[in-house]
Design a protein around this motif. Structure first.
Motif, PDB file in Angstrom:
ATOM      1  N   ARG A 103       0.815  -1.208   0.000  1.00 45.68           N
ATOM      2  CA  ARG A 103       0.000   0.000   0.000  1.00 45.68           C
ATOM      3  C   ARG A 103       0.849   1.257   0.000  1.00 45.68           C
ATOM      4  NH1 ARG A 103      -4.441   0.995   4.105  1.00 45.68           N
ATOM      5  NH2 ARG A 103      -4.522   2.890   2.860  1.00 45.68           N
ATOM      6  N   GLY A 104       2.004   1.205   0.677  1.00 45.24           N
ATOM      7  CA  GLY A 104       2.873   2.374   0.678  1.00 45.24           C
ATOM      8  C   GLY A 104       3.281   2.770  -0.723  1.00 45.24           C
ATOM      9  N   THR A 105       3.630   1.772  -1.536  1.00 46.84           N
ATOM     10  CA  THR A 105       4.036   2.034  -2.921  1.00 46.84           C
ATOM     11  C   THR A 105       2.861   2.529  -3.754  1.00 46.84           C
ATOM     12  OG1 THR A 105       5.778   0.366  -2.816  1.00 46.84           O
ATOM     13  CG2 THR A 105       5.007   1.009  -5.007  1.00 46.84           C
ATOM     14  N   GLU A 222       5.024   8.329   3.568  1.00 49.02           N
ATOM     15  CA  GLU A 222       5.319   8.577   4.981  1.00 49.02           C
ATOM     16  C   GLU A 222       4.155   8.148   5.861  1.00 49.02           C
ATOM     17  OE1 GLU A 222       8.083  10.214   6.795  1.00 49.02           O
ATOM     18  OE2 GLU A 222       8.958   9.251   5.036  1.00 49.02           O
ATOM     19  N   HIS A 223       2.952   8.398   5.382  1.00 49.54           N
ATOM     20  CA  HIS A 223       1.744   8.010   6.121  1.00 49.54           C
ATOM     21  C   HIS A 223       1.689   6.495   6.310  1.00 49.54           C
ATOM     22  CE1 HIS A 223      -2.359   7.493   7.346  1.00 49.54           C
ATOM     23  NE2 HIS A 223      -2.751   7.027   6.172  1.00 49.54           N
ATOM     24  N   MET A 224       1.960   5.740   5.264  1.00 49.17           N
ATOM     25  CA  MET A 224       1.903   4.285   5.365  1.00 49.17           C
ATOM     26  C   MET A 224       3.059   3.737   6.211  1.00 49.17           C
ATOM     27  SD  MET A 224      -0.881   3.673   3.994  1.00 49.17           S
ATOM     28  CE  MET A 224      -0.703   1.967   4.516  1.00 49.17           C
ATOM     29  N   THR A 225       4.223   4.363   6.134  1.00 50.99           N
ATOM     30  CA  THR A 225       5.350   3.948   6.981  1.00 50.99           C
ATOM     31  C   THR A 225       5.004   4.129   8.453  1.00 50.99           C
ATOM     32  OG1 THR A 225       6.969   4.509   5.277  1.00 50.99           O
ATOM     33  CG2 THR A 225       7.778   4.376   7.536  1.00 50.99           C
ATOM     34  N   TYR A 226       4.391   5.260   8.769  1.00 51.30           N
ATOM     35  CA  TYR A 226       3.994   5.531  10.153  1.00 51.30           C
ATOM     36  C   TYR A 226       2.931   4.536  10.609  1.00 51.30           C
ATOM     37  CZ  TYR A 226       1.824   7.899  14.131  1.00 51.30           C
ATOM     38  OH  TYR A 226       1.306   8.186  15.363  1.00 51.30           O
TER      39      TYR A 226
END
Length: 257
Positions: A103-105, A222-226
């Motif tokens: 999802r991050g990608t 950044e949102h998905m990493t967090y």
């Protein structure tokens, strides 16, 4: 607005193709109920027998299904993953991490495309989604804020105007709403996390509205990493709590003096 199918091809075939196009582009969403037959025929400017034939073609393809109430609706689409497999995947921590990594990608790609391709209609929808997040946050309604979160992400996918990306991400967002891969409400139940999530959604939104694809992609990633990191922290904290409780209770099998 009344739609009209192309009369140059066999009417039933053209009717079916027109409805297929509406499904593919996302105008008709999985689970959407269709209008009653008479009204739909008027909207498409075809006869009711022609409409019935077109609908029958779509039912045979599995794109339209009967509704328990007697009507018809768009079938669940965009994933060939069976329910048992989805449930199995959602039960494995390593698969959930892979899901969030994917999802991050894809979120970064969608946000970047949305920053370039979003039209005034898309931007208005994004603005309303962001306003819902702000309102739910201010009212401390974490359940509605979690729902508005998913709606904003779907609006970004739609604004990307990439049909394949839209359909894939709609399927993933459907799994997210059902809590298949992780429970969003656990994130939103924590005030400190809710504040960060709102700021991150605002960053994605602002970058898209500013038509800055690089900033939009970065903010989405950044949102998905967090999200991935906080989820891991919550799981670790819950595991430690369970151990502490078991120690107090002696694992439920020891006699305490």
């Amino acid at each position: 607005m009344v739609s009209e199918v192309n009369k140059g091809a066999p009417a039933a075939e053209t009717t079916a193709r027109h409805i297929e196009d509406l499904i593919l582009e996302g105008s008709l969403r999985p689970g959407d109920p269709l209008l009653p037959e008479r009204e739909m025929a008027l909207r498409l400017n075809v006869s009711r027998p022609t409409l019935r034939q077109g609908i029958r073609v779509l039912e045979e393809k599995g794109l339209i299904v009967a509704d328990p109430a007697g009507g018809r609706r768009v079938a669940p689409l965009a994933t060939s993953i069976t329910d048992p497999l989805v449930e199995l995947m959602g039960s494995r921590a390593e698969v959930v991490d892979d899901y969030l990594e994917l999802r991050g990608t894809l979120e970064g790609m969608a946000a970047s495309l949305a920053a370039v391709r979003a039209n005034d209609v898309d931007r208005d929808i994004l603005t309303r989604c962001m306003a819902r997040i702000d309102q739910a946050h201010d009212e401390a309604d974490f359940r509605d804020e979690a729902e508005a979160d998913v709606d904003l992400h779907v609006a970004v996918y739609e604004a990307s105007h990439n049909i394949v990306l839209l359909q894939i991400m709609r399927a993933l967002s459907g799994m997210l709403r059902k809590g298949v891969f992780h429970n969003r409400e656990k994130l939103y139940a924590r005030p400190e996390v809710r504040g960060v999530l709102r700021a991150q959604h605002r960053a994605v939104y602002d970058a898209i509205m500013a038509r800055d694809p690089e900033a939009a992609a970065h903010a989405a990633q950044e949102h998905m990493t967090y999200t991935k990191r906080v989820r891991a922290e919550i799981i670790a904290a819950e595991a430690r709590l369970e151990i502490s409780l078991r120690r107090i209770e002696g694992g439920s099998i020891a006699q305490r003096r």
